[in-house]
Design a protein around this motif. Structure first.
Motif, PDB file in Angstrom:
ATOM      1  N   GLY A  55       0.843  -1.210   0.000  1.00 16.14           N
ATOM      2  CA  GLY A  55       0.000   0.000   0.000  1.00 16.14           C
ATOM      3  C   GLY A  55       0.871   1.250   0.000  1.00 16.14           C
ATOM      4  O   GLY A  55       0.615   2.202  -0.756  1.00 16.14           O
ATOM      5  N   LEU A  56       1.893   1.254   0.842  1.00 20.14           N
ATOM      6  CA  LEU A  56       2.789   2.423   0.893  1.00 20.14           C
ATOM      7  C   LEU A  56       3.473   2.617  -0.455  1.00 20.14           C
ATOM      8  O   LEU A  56       3.659   3.751  -0.919  1.00 20.14           O
ATOM      9  N   LEU A  57       3.829   1.517  -1.098  1.00 18.95           N
ATOM     10  CA  LEU A  57       4.480   1.600  -2.417  1.00 18.95           C
ATOM     11  C   LEU A  57       3.535   2.254  -3.429  1.00 18.95           C
ATOM     12  O   LEU A  57       3.936   3.133  -4.204  1.00 18.95           O
ATOM     13  N   ALA A  58       2.266   1.847  -3.404  1.00 19.46           N
ATOM     14  CA  ALA A  58       1.286   2.432  -4.333  1.00 19.46           C
ATOM     15  C   ALA A  58       1.135   3.933  -4.070  1.00 19.46           C
ATOM     16  O   ALA A  58       1.077   4.747  -5.003  1.00 19.46           O
ATOM     17  N   HIS A  59       1.100   4.329  -2.774  1.00 24.96           N
ATOM     18  CA  HIS A  59       0.966   5.756  -2.443  1.00 24.96           C
ATOM     19  C   HIS A  59       2.223   6.530  -2.859  1.00 24.96           C
ATOM     20  O   HIS A  59       2.129   7.651  -3.357  1.00 24.96           O
ATOM     21  N   ALA A  60       3.403   5.929  -2.628  1.00 26.44           N
ATOM     22  CA  ALA A  60       4.655   6.608  -3.012  1.00 26.44           C
ATOM     23  C   ALA A  60       4.676   6.832  -4.519  1.00 26.44           C
ATOM     24  O   ALA A  60       4.990   7.927  -4.998  1.00 26.44           O
ATOM     25  N   TYR A  61       4.277   5.812  -5.267  1.00 24.30           N
ATOM     26  CA  TYR A  61       4.322   5.913  -6.732  1.00 24.30           C
ATOM     27  C   TYR A  61       3.304   6.940  -7.229  1.00 24.30           C
ATOM     28  O   TYR A  61       3.590   7.758  -8.105  1.00 24.30           O
ATOM     29  N   GLU A  62       2.103   6.933  -6.619  1.00 24.38           N
ATOM     30  CA  GLU A  62       1.090   7.907  -7.034  1.00 24.38           C
ATOM     31  C   GLU A  62       1.553   9.332  -6.727  1.00 24.38           C
ATOM     32  O   GLU A  62       1.377  10.247  -7.535  1.00 24.38           O
ATOM     33  N   GLU A  63       2.175   9.490  -5.551  1.00 19.52           N
ATOM     34  CA  GLU A  63       2.664  10.823  -5.175  1.00 19.52           C
ATOM     35  C   GLU A  63       3.727  11.306  -6.176  1.00 19.52           C
ATOM     36  O   GLU A  63       3.716  12.461  -6.599  1.00 19.52           O
ATOM     37  N   MET A  64       4.611  10.382  -6.572  1.00 17.27           N
ATOM     38  CA  MET A  64       5.693  10.728  -7.511  1.00 17.27           C
ATOM     39  C   MET A  64       5.174  11.112  -8.881  1.00 17.27           C
ATOM     40  O   MET A  64       5.706  11.985  -9.547  1.00 17.27           O
ATOM     41  N   THR A  65       4.132  10.382  -9.316  1.00 13.98           N
ATOM     42  CA  THR A  65       3.716  10.512 -10.711  1.00 13.98           C
ATOM     43  C   THR A  65       2.519  11.452 -10.893  1.00 13.98           C
ATOM     44  O   THR A  65       2.218  11.843 -12.014  1.00 13.98           O
ATOM     45  N   ARG A  66       1.836  11.800  -9.795  1.00 14.31           N
ATOM     46  CA  ARG A  66       0.591  12.547  -9.959  1.00 14.31           C
ATOM     47  C   ARG A  66       0.609  13.919  -9.287  1.00 14.31           C
ATOM     48  O   ARG A  66      -0.195  14.779  -9.624  1.00 14.31           O
ATOM     49  N   GLU A  67       1.501  14.083  -8.320  1.00 15.59           N
ATOM     50  CA  GLU A  67       1.470  15.321  -7.526  1.00 15.59           C
ATOM     51  C   GLU A  67       2.723  16.149  -7.771  1.00 15.59           C
ATOM     52  O   GLU A  67       3.764  15.613  -8.136  1.00 15.59           O
ATOM     53  N   LYS A  68       2.614  17.464  -7.483  1.00 14.35           N
ATOM     54  CA  LYS A  68       3.801  18.298  -7.622  1.00 14.35           C
ATOM     55  C   LYS A  68       4.638  18.211  -6.342  1.00 14.35           C
ATOM     56  O   LYS A  68       4.093  17.911  -5.269  1.00 14.35           O
ATOM     57  N   PRO A  69       5.959  18.478  -6.461  1.00 15.19           N
ATOM     58  CA  PRO A  69       6.818  18.370  -5.281  1.00 15.19           C
ATOM     59  C   PRO A  69       6.419  19.356  -4.187  1.00 15.19           C
ATOM     60  O   PRO A  69       5.859  20.417  -4.456  1.00 15.19           O
ATOM     61  N   MET A  70       6.714  18.978  -2.967  1.00 15.59           N
ATOM     62  CA  MET A  70       6.525  19.803  -1.775  1.00 15.59           C
ATOM     63  C   MET A  70       5.138  20.436  -1.692  1.00 15.59           C
ATOM     64  O   MET A  70       4.992  21.588  -1.334  1.00 15.59           O
TER      65      MET A  70
END
Ligand SMILES: CC(C)(COP(=O)(O)OP(=O)(O)OC[C@H]1O[C@@H](n2cnc3c(N)ncnc32)[C@H](O)[C@@H]1OP(=O)(O)O)[C@@H](O)C(=O)NCCC(=O)NCCS
Length: 256
Positions: A221-236
């Protein structure tokens, strides 16, 4: 003694040979599921059909619970700060503690020690809840912000019943839920941590492995959230509660 080897009973390795608890890794790859292999490495023996079914349910139960849990916010914050995947997963795992996911360990510890005592579980649960209240301790594995009845708990207990694991620990766990409600006047449902704590206790696992079951389940689950954060959201980006107000000292000067 320098020539004494360091002994381990987990995995034997040699050129072309990897044997986990004595079973060749290629046989395990051919015949066992991930949950069965986790059981093998932790218990040292192959699970029977009932143990395999129970283990599968335990490892699936905590895979994810949306964006709000502290470990998910931990993982997403680490990514958002510009860090690598391994740092993000480690960050999320570090957030798991006695109040989140890690309650399995303390719930199982308490239930394993109280279930050994003589007497029926309703009486033991009453005594335990009195003790906790006198000492202002929350009973780990009970209470939930969202669920009045945690569907994962019901399903775990249903599978435990079917698989023959509904023993004294699960009985005690249900009695604690009743005693908490009677004595606090508040419904504090058995949450997934409490249910897993009871089930692994009836399966004969040491409570010190408790947090491990949550970690194994939650890392995908954490991996899925990390990947979504990386690919879908802007930094910081600003994650979490923005309703923040300052209540420290007012403006002041350093005396020179
Ligand atoms: C999960 C948890 C944080 C949810 O909390 P919440 O619903 O936001 O409830 P609060 O922290 O606001 O507590 C509300 C009241 O219930 C009581 N309470 C909550 N959980 C309790 C528990 N497990 N045992 C005894 N009392 C509990 C609190 O003491 C508080 O009482 P008060 O109003 O008299 O001070 C909380 O139930 C808890 O700490 N549980 C134990 C840890 C645990 O099982 N964590 C795993 C979560 S999946």
């Amino acid at each position: 003694m320098a020539d004494q080897p360091w002994m381990s009973s987990i995995t034997d390795i040699g050129p072309g040979n990897i044997r986990v608890r004595g079973y060749h890794i290629t046989d395990i790859m051919e015949h066992l599921s991930f949950a069965e292999t986790v059981f093998l490495i932790l218990k040292g023996e192959l699970p029977n059909k009932a143990e395999a079914e129970m283990m599968r349910a335990i490892l699936v139960a905590s895979i994810d619970h949306g964006c709000s849990p502290p470990s998910v916010l931990g993982t997403r914050n680490v990514v958002s700060g510009g860090n690598s995947l391994n740092a993000a997963i480690a960050g999320g795992v570090l957030v798991i503690g006695d109040s989140h996911g890690g309650a399995i360990e303390n719930a199982a510890k308490i239930m394993q020690s109280w279930a050994k005592k003589d007497g029926d579980t309703a009486m033991l649960a009453d005594e335990l809840v009195d003790y906790l209240r006198e000492n202002k301790i929350r009973m780990p594995g009970f209470g939930h912000r969202l669920h009045n009845v945690d569907p994962r708990t019901l399903k775990l207990f249903e599978i435990a019943e079917r698989c023959g694991f509904s023993g004294r620990h699960i009985e005690l766990c249900k009695a604690i839920e009743k005693a908490l409600e009677t004595k606090t006047g508040r419904a504090l449902p058995i949450n997934v941590d409490g249910a897993i704590g009871a089930v692994i206790s009836d399966m004969g696992f040491d409570y010190r492995l408790g947090k491990g079951f949550f970690i194994i389940s939650r890392v995908p689950g954490l991996l899925a959230h990390a990947y979504e954060e990386m690919t879908r959201e802007k930094p910081m980006r600003q994650l979490g509660n923005r309703n923040y107000a300052y209540d420290g000292p007012g403006p002041r000067e350093i005396e020179k």
